[in-house]
Design an enzyme around this catalytic site. Sequence first.
Site, mmCIF file in Angstrom:
data_model
loop_
_atom_site.group_PDB
_atom_site.id
_atom_site.type_symbol
_atom_site.label_atom_id
_atom_site.label_comp_id
_atom_site.label_asym_id
_atom_site.label_seq_id
_atom_site.Cartn_x
_atom_site.Cartn_y
_atom_site.Cartn_z
ATOM 1 N N ASP A 197 0.826 -1.216 0.000
ATOM 2 C CA ASP A 197 0.000 0.000 0.000
ATOM 3 C C ASP A 197 0.860 1.266 0.000
ATOM 4 O O ASP A 197 1.989 1.267 0.512
ATOM 5 C CB ASP A 197 -0.912 -0.027 1.239
ATOM 6 N N HIS A 236 2.650 3.444 -8.925
ATOM 7 C CA HIS A 236 2.382 2.035 -9.229
ATOM 8 C C HIS A 236 3.562 1.412 -9.993
ATOM 9 O O HIS A 236 3.940 0.273 -9.757
ATOM 10 C CB HIS A 236 1.089 1.885 -10.033
ATOM 11 N N LEU A 253 10.168 -20.983 -4.381
ATOM 12 C CA LEU A 253 9.287 -20.044 -3.667
ATOM 13 C C LEU A 253 7.950 -20.039 -4.386
ATOM 14 O O LEU A 253 7.912 -20.036 -5.610
ATOM 15 C CB LEU A 253 9.871 -18.623 -3.710
HETATM 16 C C1 IPE Z 1 -5.433 -2.637 -0.233
HETATM 17 O O1 IPE Z 1 -5.089 -1.304 -0.376
HETATM 18 C C2 IPE Z 1 -5.414 -3.332 -1.576
HETATM 19 C C3 IPE Z 1 -4.093 -3.510 -2.168
HETATM 20 C C4 IPE Z 1 -2.949 -3.201 -1.623
HETATM 21 C C5 IPE Z 1 -4.093 -4.136 -3.465
HETATM 22 P P1 IPE Z 1 -6.199 -0.163 -0.552
HETATM 23 O O2 IPE Z 1 -5.451 1.104 -0.709
HETATM 24 O O3 IPE Z 1 -7.135 -0.522 -1.646
HETATM 25 O O4 IPE Z 1 -6.986 -0.240 0.827
HETATM 26 P P2 IPE Z 1 -7.783 0.883 1.609
HETATM 27 O O5 IPE Z 1 -8.766 1.470 0.650
HETATM 28 O O6 IPE Z 1 -6.800 1.907 2.067
HETATM 29 O O7 IPE Z 1 -8.399 0.157 2.761
HETATM 30 C C1 IPE Z 2 -1.430 0.296 -3.437
HETATM 31 O O1 IPE Z 2 -1.249 1.666 -3.462
HETATM 32 C C2 IPE Z 2 -1.695 -0.278 -4.808
HETATM 33 C C3 IPE Z 2 -3.075 -0.738 -5.013
HETATM 34 C C4 IPE Z 2 -4.045 -0.677 -4.149
HETATM 35 C C5 IPE Z 2 -3.376 -1.291 -6.314
HETATM 36 P P1 IPE Z 2 -2.469 2.682 -3.470
HETATM 37 O O2 IPE Z 2 -2.844 2.955 -4.891
HETATM 38 O O3 IPE Z 2 -3.560 2.202 -2.608
HETATM 39 O O4 IPE Z 2 -1.795 3.974 -2.855
HETATM 40 P P2 IPE Z 2 -2.429 4.942 -1.777
HETATM 41 O O5 IPE Z 2 -2.878 4.096 -0.624
HETATM 42 O O6 IPE Z 2 -3.576 5.639 -2.447
HETATM 43 O O7 IPE Z 2 -1.338 5.866 -1.402
HETATM 44 MG MG MG Z 3 -4.044 2.422 -0.650
#
Ligand code: IPE
Ligand code: IPE
Ligand code: MG
Length: 252
Positions: A21, A38, A132
């Site tokens: 995240d 990303h 793995l």
């Molecule tokens: C969780 O992150 C999903 C992934 C890392 C793929 P999100 O960014 O979607 O989760 P919330 O919305 O902060 O709970």
């Molecule tokens: C995690 O990073 C990647 C996915 C959920 C696909 P985010 O896109 O959720 O990044 P933040 O949480 O908005 O910073």
């Molecule tokens: Mg996120």
Amino acid sequence: MAPKADVLTARAPRHVGVIMDGNGRWALSRGLPRIEGHRRGVEALRRAVRAAMEFGLDYLTVYSFSLENWSRPVTEVSDLMGLLKRFIRDDLTELYKLGVRVKVIGARDNLKPDILALLEQAETLTCANTRLTLVVAFNYGSRQEIATAARQIAAKVAAGVITAEDVDEAMLAQHLDTAGIPDPDLIIRTSGEQRLSNFLMWQAAYSEFVFLPIHWPDFDRQAFAAALAEFAARDRRFGGVTLPPENVKVQR
Ligand code: IPE
Ligand code: IPE
Ligand code: MG
């Protein structure tokens, strides 16, 4: 390859789950578009896979796209799909050569045929690898996974294949996408958020959690090692008690 640090070999987890995240915030804090976060996140994933092998893990599960992530703007969803496709196209041969087995968990019914084909190709090519297992949670949601398992079991009861009394924890677990995979010992989440966001809720019943204050694109071997060191210092009791060694009497 660097030797394993003592702390890692002493009490190393077998299975680590990672909630990757913070890509968006990483980018925005640098004045960059979210897609750049990303992209850098994919590089962090490559580092994580190599570190997991170095640390001797058997399973690394990465949360790459949740069912709820479909609610993001269409352009971001399409960027994320594009990155997944590119990751498989660019990295599959290398993962195969490294001895990585790829397993994908999550719903498949609503995926575009090109994505589905790539996921299946990744699983088929690497199915005999043993170094793995990289479990990719893609289009994944824990509640849906559990509901689907319940539906499949209910259908078996209705068809008379099993009775309601046969339904137990082991049967439920066997109907999850993670059937045959040991529960995660440790779940790491980056970005400072402290929640599961619908990730492995059944499987995480006794997992340890480490929440890192860094965003996913900054995740590296050192951050991974620090999380493993924290895990090694935890006292996992699984509902029992931890007694000093002289007090331990094993019941026979
Ligand atoms: C969780 O992150 C999903 C992934 C890392 C793929 P999100 O960014 O979607 O989760 P919330 O919305 O902060 O709970
Ligand atoms: C995690 O990073 C990647 C996915 C959920 C696909 P985010 O896109 O959720 O990044 P933040 O949480 O908005 O910073
Ligand atoms: Mg996120």
